[in-house]
Design a protein around this motif. Sequence first.
Motif, mmCIF file in Angstrom:
data_model
loop_
_atom_site.group_PDB
_atom_site.id
_atom_site.type_symbol
_atom_site.label_atom_id
_atom_site.label_comp_id
_atom_site.label_asym_id
_atom_site.label_seq_id
_atom_site.Cartn_x
_atom_site.Cartn_y
_atom_site.Cartn_z
ATOM 1 N N ASN A 159 -13.164 0.801 -0.208
ATOM 2 C CA ASN A 159 -12.037 0.281 0.559
ATOM 3 C C ASN A 159 -11.534 -1.038 -0.040
ATOM 4 O O ASN A 159 -11.317 -2.018 0.657
ATOM 5 N N LYS A 160 -11.387 -1.032 -1.365
ATOM 6 C CA LYS A 160 -10.922 -2.205 -2.111
ATOM 7 C C LYS A 160 -9.899 -1.764 -3.148
ATOM 8 O O LYS A 160 -9.587 -0.593 -3.280
ATOM 9 N N GLU B 1 -11.104 3.676 -3.324
ATOM 10 C CA GLU B 1 -11.285 4.187 -1.966
ATOM 11 C C GLU B 1 -12.735 4.150 -1.490
ATOM 12 O O GLU B 1 -12.991 3.896 -0.320
ATOM 13 N N GLU C 89 0.827 -1.211 0.000
ATOM 14 C CA GLU C 89 0.000 0.000 0.000
ATOM 15 C C GLU C 89 0.864 1.266 0.000
ATOM 16 O O GLU C 89 0.602 2.195 -0.766
ATOM 17 N N SER D 139 -10.599 -7.256 -2.033
ATOM 18 C CA SER D 139 -10.483 -6.641 -0.708
ATOM 19 C C SER D 139 -9.200 -7.139 -0.045
ATOM 20 O O SER D 139 -8.621 -8.144 -0.459
ATOM 21 N N LYS D 140 -8.761 -6.444 0.964
ATOM 22 C CA LYS D 140 -7.533 -6.816 1.665
ATOM 23 C C LYS D 140 -7.597 -8.257 2.182
ATOM 24 O O LYS D 140 -6.607 -8.972 2.155
#
Length: 181
Positions: A111-112, A108, A71, A136-137
Amino acid sequence: MKIENKMIKFITRKLITVLVFLLSITIHGQIKNNVEKYGSNESSTIYRVEDEDKEMEDAIKLAQENFHEFENALKSNNPNFKNFLLKKGYESDQGDEFLWIKDIMIYEAKNKYVGIIAVQPLHTKIVKFDDIVEISKEEIADWMYLDNNTAKGAFTLKLLRSRMPDVQKQNFDMETNFIFK
């Protein structure tokens, strides 16, 4: 000047695609503790590993624990950092097939991350080559990017490489022209 920039971007994009194909190793289903070459298609080499492969599980866990490095590098806009890739598993009738995803961008609002499937899947029907996907994380099985020619991350790839016979490892290194530390 604009034509030169477009040509450089075109050549860079083609080079990235070729390198992703060379790097594209999908992992799935049961076999032996050591890496066994399973097959290949026009865009990837396929390796099988055991479902209960502790070292592979540890490599995936290490990738997830260190994802902040990916990231930070992605957000840094450092010109030495290139070829950002994520790896995600997709269900198939042969077990999970793990595929590299290229052209990573941050999504954003959700959140992916968003990217493009970099290889032609062998078994999964969920996605195909060049599909745009979200990840996704929690779904990330591995990540990598290049710092100049040094592979950063690539935990599962480095594990598979370490299991290759010396001749195969040398061929792999020559094909990718990457430095693995």
